[in-house]
Motif scaffolding. Sequence first.
Motif, PDB file in Angstrom:
ATOM      1  N   ALA A   1      20.377  -0.845  -5.786  1.00 20.32           N
ATOM      2  CA  ALA A   1      20.296  -1.308  -6.909  1.00 20.32           C
ATOM      3  C   ALA A   1      21.597  -0.976  -7.828  1.00 20.32           C
ATOM      4  O   ALA A   1      21.730   0.375  -7.853  1.00 20.32           O
ATOM      5  N   ALA A   2      22.486  -1.830  -8.347  1.00 19.73           N
ATOM      6  CA  ALA A   2      23.325  -1.579  -9.349  1.00 19.73           C
ATOM      7  C   ALA A   2      22.662  -1.765 -10.506  1.00 19.73           C
ATOM      8  O   ALA A   2      22.718  -2.906 -10.855  1.00 19.73           O
TER       9      ALA A   2
ATOM     10  N   PRO B   1      20.793   3.859  -6.763  1.00 21.16           N
ATOM     11  CA  PRO B   1      19.436   4.086  -6.484  1.00 21.16           C
ATOM     12  C   PRO B   1      19.063   3.325  -4.824  1.00 21.16           C
ATOM     13  O   PRO B   1      19.635   2.120  -5.013  1.00 21.16           O
ATOM     14  N   PHE B   2      18.459   3.801  -4.138  1.00 20.28           N
ATOM     15  CA  PHE B   2      18.210   3.308  -2.850  1.00 20.28           C
ATOM     16  C   PHE B   2      17.362   3.800  -2.126  1.00 20.28           C
ATOM     17  O   PHE B   2      16.527   4.766  -2.352  1.00 20.28           O
ATOM     18  N   GLY B   3      16.393   2.946  -1.363  1.00 18.78           N
ATOM     19  CA  GLY B   3      15.391   3.382  -0.577  1.00 18.78           C
ATOM     20  C   GLY B   3      14.963   2.396   0.479  1.00 18.78           C
ATOM     21  O   GLY B   3      15.813   1.371   0.621  1.00 18.78           O
ATOM     22  N   THR B   4      14.080   2.506   1.205  1.00 20.72           N
ATOM     23  CA  THR B   4      13.930   1.525   2.396  1.00 20.72           C
ATOM     24  C   THR B   4      12.651   0.693   2.185  1.00 20.72           C
ATOM     25  O   THR B   4      11.691   1.095   1.544  1.00 20.72           O
ATOM     26  N   PHE B   5      12.626  -0.565   2.510  1.00 19.37           N
ATOM     27  CA  PHE B   5      11.678  -1.452   2.420  1.00 19.37           C
ATOM     28  C   PHE B   5      10.397  -0.978   3.542  1.00 19.37           C
ATOM     29  O   PHE B   5      10.702  -0.698   4.556  1.00 19.37           O
ATOM     30  N   ASP B   6       9.186  -1.094   2.972  1.00 24.66           N
ATOM     31  CA  ASP B   6       7.944  -0.609   3.472  1.00 24.66           C
ATOM     32  C   ASP B   6       7.137  -1.679   3.422  1.00 24.66           C
ATOM     33  O   ASP B   6       6.562  -2.136   2.559  1.00 24.66           O
TER      34      ASP B   6
ATOM     35  N   THR C   1       6.660  -7.336  -1.639  1.00 25.20           N
ATOM     36  CA  THR C   1       7.893  -8.086  -1.579  1.00 25.20           C
ATOM     37  C   THR C   1       9.264  -7.155  -1.514  1.00 25.20           C
ATOM     38  O   THR C   1       9.148  -6.103  -1.934  1.00 25.20           O
ATOM     39  N   LEU C   2      10.412  -7.581  -1.120  1.00 20.40           N
ATOM     40  CA  LEU C   2      11.662  -6.869  -1.106  1.00 20.40           C
ATOM     41  C   LEU C   2      11.994  -6.326  -2.544  1.00 20.40           C
ATOM     42  O   LEU C   2      12.241  -5.107  -2.812  1.00 20.40           O
ATOM     43  N   GLU C   3      11.962  -7.001  -3.557  1.00 20.01           N
ATOM     44  CA  GLU C   3      11.939  -6.833  -4.877  1.00 20.01           C
ATOM     45  C   GLU C   3      11.050  -5.915  -5.630  1.00 20.01           C
ATOM     46  O   GLU C   3      11.512  -4.917  -6.242  1.00 20.01           O
ATOM     47  N   SER C   4       9.761  -6.008  -5.076  1.00 16.32           N
ATOM     48  CA  SER C   4       8.821  -5.006  -5.603  1.00 16.32           C
ATOM     49  C   SER C   4       9.236  -3.572  -4.950  1.00 16.32           C
ATOM     50  O   SER C   4       9.020  -2.326  -5.670  1.00 16.32           O
ATOM     51  N   GLY C   5       9.652  -3.550  -3.553  1.00 15.80           N
ATOM     52  CA  GLY C   5       9.914  -2.198  -3.107  1.00 15.80           C
ATOM     53  C   GLY C   5      11.331  -1.705  -3.720  1.00 15.80           C
ATOM     54  O   GLY C   5      11.460  -0.624  -4.037  1.00 15.80           O
ATOM     55  N   LEU C   6      12.197  -2.355  -4.297  1.00 18.56           N
ATOM     56  CA  LEU C   6      13.394  -2.180  -4.951  1.00 18.56           C
ATOM     57  C   LEU C   6      12.759  -1.576  -6.222  1.00 18.56           C
ATOM     58  O   LEU C   6      13.282  -0.401  -6.741  1.00 18.56           O
ATOM     59  N   ARG C   7      12.192  -2.131  -6.913  1.00 20.77           N
ATOM     60  CA  ARG C   7      11.562  -1.482  -8.309  1.00 20.77           C
ATOM     61  C   ARG C   7      10.948  -0.350  -8.262  1.00 20.77           C
ATOM     62  O   ARG C   7      11.037   0.647  -9.020  1.00 20.77           O
ATOM     63  N   ASP C   8       9.974  -0.313  -7.138  1.00 21.87           N
ATOM     64  CA  ASP C   8       9.484   1.027  -6.948  1.00 21.87           C
ATOM     65  C   ASP C   8      10.479   2.243  -6.694  1.00 21.87           C
ATOM     66  O   ASP C   8      10.163   3.195  -7.205  1.00 21.87           O
ATOM     67  N   TRP C   9      11.459   1.955  -5.829  1.00 17.73           N
ATOM     68  CA  TRP C   9      12.414   2.954  -5.797  1.00 17.73           C
ATOM     69  C   TRP C   9      13.252   3.363  -6.847  1.00 17.73           C
ATOM     70  O   TRP C   9      13.359   4.552  -6.977  1.00 17.73           O
TER      71      TRP C   9
ATOM     72  N   ILE D   1      20.259  -4.530   1.637  1.00 14.58           N
ATOM     73  CA  ILE D   1      20.155  -5.765   0.504  1.00 14.58           C
ATOM     74  C   ILE D   1      20.444  -5.190  -0.539  1.00 14.58           C
ATOM     75  O   ILE D   1      19.919  -4.088  -1.151  1.00 14.58           O
ATOM     76  N   GLY D   2      21.450  -5.759  -1.244  1.00 19.98           N
ATOM     77  CA  GLY D   2      21.837  -5.155  -2.783  1.00 19.98           C
ATOM     78  C   GLY D   2      21.389  -6.033  -3.903  1.00 19.98           C
ATOM     79  O   GLY D   2      21.401  -7.329  -3.629  1.00 19.98           O
ATOM     80  N   TYR D   3      21.070  -5.376  -4.977  1.00 19.26           N
ATOM     81  CA  TYR D   3      20.490  -6.109  -6.167  1.00 19.26           C
ATOM     82  C   TYR D   3      21.454  -5.936  -7.289  1.00 19.26           C
ATOM     83  O   TYR D   3      21.922  -4.638  -7.137  1.00 19.26           O
ATOM     84  N   LEU D   4      21.553  -6.567  -8.251  1.00 25.84           N
ATOM     85  CA  LEU D   4      21.971  -6.230  -9.671  1.00 25.84           C
ATOM     86  C   LEU D   4      20.816  -6.299 -10.468  1.00 25.84           C
ATOM     87  O   LEU D   4      20.055  -7.256 -10.368  1.00 25.84           O
ATOM     88  N   ALA D   5      20.624  -5.221 -11.522  1.00 28.09           N
ATOM     89  CA  ALA D   5      19.623  -5.186 -12.306  1.00 28.09           C
ATOM     90  C   ALA D   5      20.453  -4.818 -13.852  1.00 28.09           C
ATOM     91  O   ALA D   5      21.144  -4.162 -13.860  1.00 28.09           O
TER      92      ALA D   5
END
Length: 173
Positions: free
Chosen positions: A27-28, A52-57, A63-71, A108-112
Motif C-alpha cells: 500500500a502506498a 506497508p506489505f504483507g501476503t494474502f492469506d 478479500t484481497l483488500e481486507s488482507g491489505l487493510r489488516d496488514w 498487487i499494489g494499492y493507493l490509500a
Amino acid sequence: MAEPRRSETIEDAATSVDQTVLIGLSAAVVSVAAERPRVLVVHRPGHGDALPFGTFDPIAHRTLESGLRDWVQEQTGLQLGYVEQLYTFGDRGRAAESEEGHRHVVSIGYLALTNPLAGDFNLPQTARFCPWYGFFPWEDWRAGRPAILDREIMPQLMAWAADSQGERAERAR
C-alpha cells in the motif's frame, strides 16, 4: 507430446500446480499536510524503509483488500479509508525466490488516501510519514523545474536514446 491436462474444477487446478504462488499486497498510503504530499513507510530491520506489505492469506482474509487493510493496520496502527487497486505484476523474477526456490510472487499494489492527521501521533516507532518528493524529486515543480531533471535525468535519457538509435541502425544493416 502429451496434451495438457484440463482440470474439471478450480480445486483440481489448484492441486495440479507444481508451484507455490504468493500474493503480495502493498500500500502506498498517501496524505497531504501543509500542501506537501507524504507517504507512509515502515522500517524493516536489515532492509530499510518500505511501503506497508504483507501476503494474502485466503483463510484469514475474505478479500484481497481486507488482507491489505489488516496488514497496514498491523504494521502501522492505521485503519484505512479510501483504497484503490493500482496494479498487478506477476512476472517471474520480479521478487527474490524463497529458500526453496519455488515461490512465484504476484504483487498487487494499492493507493490509500488518509486524513493528514490520521495516526500521526499513534504510529508505532517503526512507521512514519516521509515527504513524497524525497522519493520522487523530479515531480516537485512547486519552485519551478526540478534541477535533477537537467543535472541527471535528461543527460541519461539522451545517452540512452542515442544508444538505442545506434542499435536500431545496426539492426537495419
